[in-house]
Motif scaffolding. Structure first.
Motif, short mmCIF file in Angstrom:
data_model
loop_
_atom_site.label_atom_id
_atom_site.label_comp_id
_atom_site.label_asym_id
_atom_site.label_seq_id
_atom_site.Cartn_x
_atom_site.Cartn_y
_atom_site.Cartn_z
N CYS A 141 -0.77 -26.86 8.34
CA CYS A 141 -0.45 -27.19 10.12
C CYS A 141 -1.68 -27.30 10.37
CB CYS A 141 0.56 -26.81 9.75
SG CYS A 141 0.63 -25.01 9.94
N ALA A 142 -1.81 -28.52 11.60
CA ALA A 142 -3.50 -28.44 12.48
C ALA A 142 -3.52 -27.30 12.48
CB ALA A 142 -2.60 -29.26 13.91
N PRO A 143 -4.59 -26.92 12.50
CA PRO A 143 -5.73 -25.57 13.43
C PRO A 143 -4.44 -25.04 14.09
CG PRO A 143 -7.48 -26.79 12.65
CD PRO A 143 -6.02 -27.52 12.82
N TYR A 144 -4.48 -24.25 14.41
CA TYR A 144 -3.23 -23.58 15.97
C TYR A 144 -4.19 -21.90 16.59
CZ TYR A 144 -0.24 -21.00 13.06
OH TYR A 144 0.32 -20.11 12.54
N ALA A 145 -3.62 -22.04 17.47
CA ALA A 145 -3.66 -19.81 17.59
C ALA A 145 -2.77 -20.08 18.51
CB ALA A 145 -4.75 -20.05 18.64
N LEU A 275 17.46 -31.75 6.23
CA LEU A 275 16.32 -31.39 6.38
C LEU A 275 15.37 -32.52 7.19
CD1 LEU A 275 14.68 -28.73 7.78
CD2 LEU A 275 14.01 -29.14 5.15
N CYS A 276 14.47 -32.36 8.24
CA CYS A 276 12.97 -33.96 8.46
C CYS A 276 12.17 -33.17 8.76
CB CYS A 276 14.03 -34.37 9.59
SG CYS A 276 12.57 -35.60 9.67
N VAL A 277 11.09 -33.35 8.09
CA VAL A 277 10.10 -32.74 8.14
C VAL A 277 8.95 -33.70 8.61
CG1 VAL A 277 7.95 -31.28 6.81
CG2 VAL A 277 10.05 -31.09 6.15
N GLU A 278 8.28 -33.70 9.61
CA GLU A 278 7.27 -34.45 10.48
C GLU A 278 5.92 -34.72 9.74
OE1 GLU A 278 7.60 -35.16 14.50
OE2 GLU A 278 9.93 -34.46 13.74
N PHE A 279 4.97 -35.50 9.14
CA PHE A 279 4.17 -34.98 9.22
C PHE A 279 2.63 -36.18 9.87
CE2 PHE A 279 6.43 -34.68 5.37
CZ PHE A 279 5.58 -33.12 5.14
N GLY A 289 -6.96 -41.26 4.58
CA GLY A 289 -6.07 -39.97 5.41
C GLY A 289 -6.06 -39.39 4.43
N SER A 290 -5.93 -37.86 5.54
CA SER A 290 -4.82 -36.73 4.44
C SER A 290 -3.48 -36.33 5.62
CB SER A 290 -6.42 -35.92 4.79
OG SER A 290 -6.57 -35.59 6.25
N LEU A 291 -2.69 -35.70 4.51
CA LEU A 291 -1.58 -35.31 5.56
C LEU A 291 -1.35 -33.83 6.18
CD1 LEU A 291 1.28 -35.96 2.74
CD2 LEU A 291 0.79 -36.72 5.00
N VAL A 292 -0.87 -33.68 7.00
CA VAL A 292 -0.68 -32.47 8.02
C VAL A 292 0.70 -32.75 8.06
CG1 VAL A 292 -2.04 -31.59 10.06
CG2 VAL A 292 -3.06 -32.35 8.93
N VAL A 293 1.11 -31.55 7.80
CA VAL A 293 2.57 -30.81 8.51
C VAL A 293 2.69 -30.78 9.86
CG1 VAL A 293 2.59 -28.31 7.56
CG2 VAL A 293 4.95 -30.08 7.32
N ASN A 294 3.52 -31.57 10.59
CA ASN A 294 3.93 -31.50 11.94
C ASN A 294 5.13 -30.03 12.63
OD1 ASN A 294 3.69 -31.41 14.64
ND2 ASN A 294 5.22 -33.31 15.16
#
Ligand code: ATP
Ligand code: MG
Length: 416
Positions: A141-145, A275-279, A289-294
């Protein structure tokens, strides 16, 4: 355990059958919105009776169901009535309390279960889950805190400038871009957190998106999995506007990776249901480009509505099959499709006067499928229905979608 997958015992609930007390096979759903309504339609087509629990007397699903229990989601009497009526229960609404599903699961099969719904309801737990299965899914997933305390907020302001610009998102109760504030610099962070009520949040780095897509997976009690090809989604003001569902809607290498990642996420959760997974597709300098899971939705999803008209089994058919313990058909898409969301704005002209959309013009276009959800009051941003366009080839689907979007004054037209 079979191939690392938990196999749960589930006696199938066959449509048209009766239980020992002579009660017809009945499937229940927590939540009575449009997703519940389309679930009810799919269940009834197979021959099931249905029961909806939703406090709203006017709820779109409650209006079309055999039974409508009008209580709060946590009301013990309402939950017990639902459990008595139904042989299996599902959920359609993001924020149905996981605790209510837990109560129902004491006496009935509930799919998806309280534990996974609880994970999907909390961005902090959801991201931890994505991180835990990143090796398996191959997508992070995206970098987060996490921000739950003023000390964490301060620490980010001091040493995690790399997360800015970013998006501050509440951990719970967000949908359609609600509960989110975009932050340009560290100075804006404290005020934004206050504005969100100083509740538990995640700060996510703002990524350079080139596209967004989602994958629908259905997994049965026995671990059997089927999935749809990824659909590409275009959002306007944080709300889904257009879904593109056809071959070539995104680079095929990314599509394959997204589909495999979504399946492994479902397995990792021992998920049962749809289940729905958003990217996100992120510009990383490489050609595609590259994939990131949202994020994930523990239910059918707005981006999967095209499956009703363009596939031989819809996401709602699969929801019914999965929860009832029926075999899961591998869905086949027979037509390219574009889905246009119809928000309340469609019922108002530029001066804010109520108007009737020109359905005669729209419905005389070839391959248009109109779905309205039975909501009486059109309001800005309210999902009132959707229009799916199918056709023999992508070019003609796009041409009709552009025409229909123009007639209805829809946004996102230039993206079609
Ligand atoms: P929904 O439930 O309708 O899918 P949501 O309210 O849960 O939406 P998100 O999916 O997290 O919210 O974000 C809404 C939209 O905001 C995304 O579809 C994307 O367009 C944009 N967005 C979210 N996070 C990021 C990010 N880290 N970088 C860039 N854009 C983002
Ligand atoms: Mg989203």
């Amino acid at each position: 355990m079979k191939d690392g997958i938990h196999v749960a015992a589930m006696t199938p609930v066959f449509p048209g059958s009766e239980d020992a007390a002579g009660q017809p096979a009945t499937l229940g759903v927590m939540g009575g919105g449009q997703l519940g309504r389309m679930f009810v339609h799919a269940a009834q087509r197979l021959g099931y009776f249905t029961a909806v629990l939703d406090p709203d007397a006017q709820s779109p699903a409650g209006r079309v169901s055999h039974h409508h229990i009008q209580t709060d989601y946590n009301d013990p009497a309402g939950l017990s009535q639902l459990a008595q009526l139904c042989q299996a229960i599902t959920t359609e609404f993001e924020n149905v309390p996981a605790q209510a599903l837990h109560v129902l699961a004491q006496t009935r099969p509930v799919a998806p279960g309280a534990a996974v719904v609880g994970i999907a309801q909390n961005r902090i737990e959801e991201k931890a889950h994505f991180a835990a299965c990143a090796d398996l899914s191959g997508v992070s997933c995206a970098p987060y805190a996490v921000i739950e305390t003023p000390a964490q907020l301060q620490a980010i302001q001091e040493d995690q400038a790399d997360l800015l610009p970013g998006i501050l998102k509440t951990a719970r109760m967000g949908y359609d871009g609600k509960g989110q504030i975009r932050i340009k610099n560290a100075g804006e962070l404290a005020a934004a957190w206050m504005e969100l009520g100083s509740v538990a949040c995640v700060l996510e780095k703002m990524l350079p998106l080139t596209a967004e897509c989602s994958v629908l997976v259905a997994r049965g009690w026995d671990g059997q999995v089927v999935s749809f090809a990824p659909q590409r989604n275009v959002h306007v003001d944080g709300i889904l506007a257009v879904t593109h569902a056809y071959e070539g809607n995104m680079p095929s290498a990314l599509a394959t990776r997204a589909r495999e990642a979504a399946v492994s996420i479902a397995h990792h959760l021992s998920y049962v249901g749809v289940l729905c997974v958003e990217f996100f597709v992120v510009d990383d300098g490489s050609p595609h480009g590259s994939l990131v899971v949202n994020e994930m939705a523990p239910r059918p999803h707005n981006s999967g509505h095209y499956t009703l008209d363009a596939c031989d089994a819809s996401q709602f058919d699969l929801q019914v099959h999965a929860m009832a313990g029926l075999p899961l058909p591998s869905p086949r898409q027979h037509s390219p499709a574009i889905m246009l969301n119809l928000l309340g704005e469609v019922w108002f002209d530029a001066r804010g006067q109520r108007r009737e959309p020109d359905w005669t013009a729209v419905l005389s276009l070839p391959g248009t499928h109109l779905h309205l959800y039975g909501k009486l009051q059109a309001r800005a941003g309210r999902k009132m229905g959707h229009l799916t366009i199918t056709g023999p080839d992508v070019a003609s689907v796009k041409a009709v979608a552009r025409h229909a979007a123009g007639l209805l004054g829809l946004p996102g037209l230039d993206a079609i």
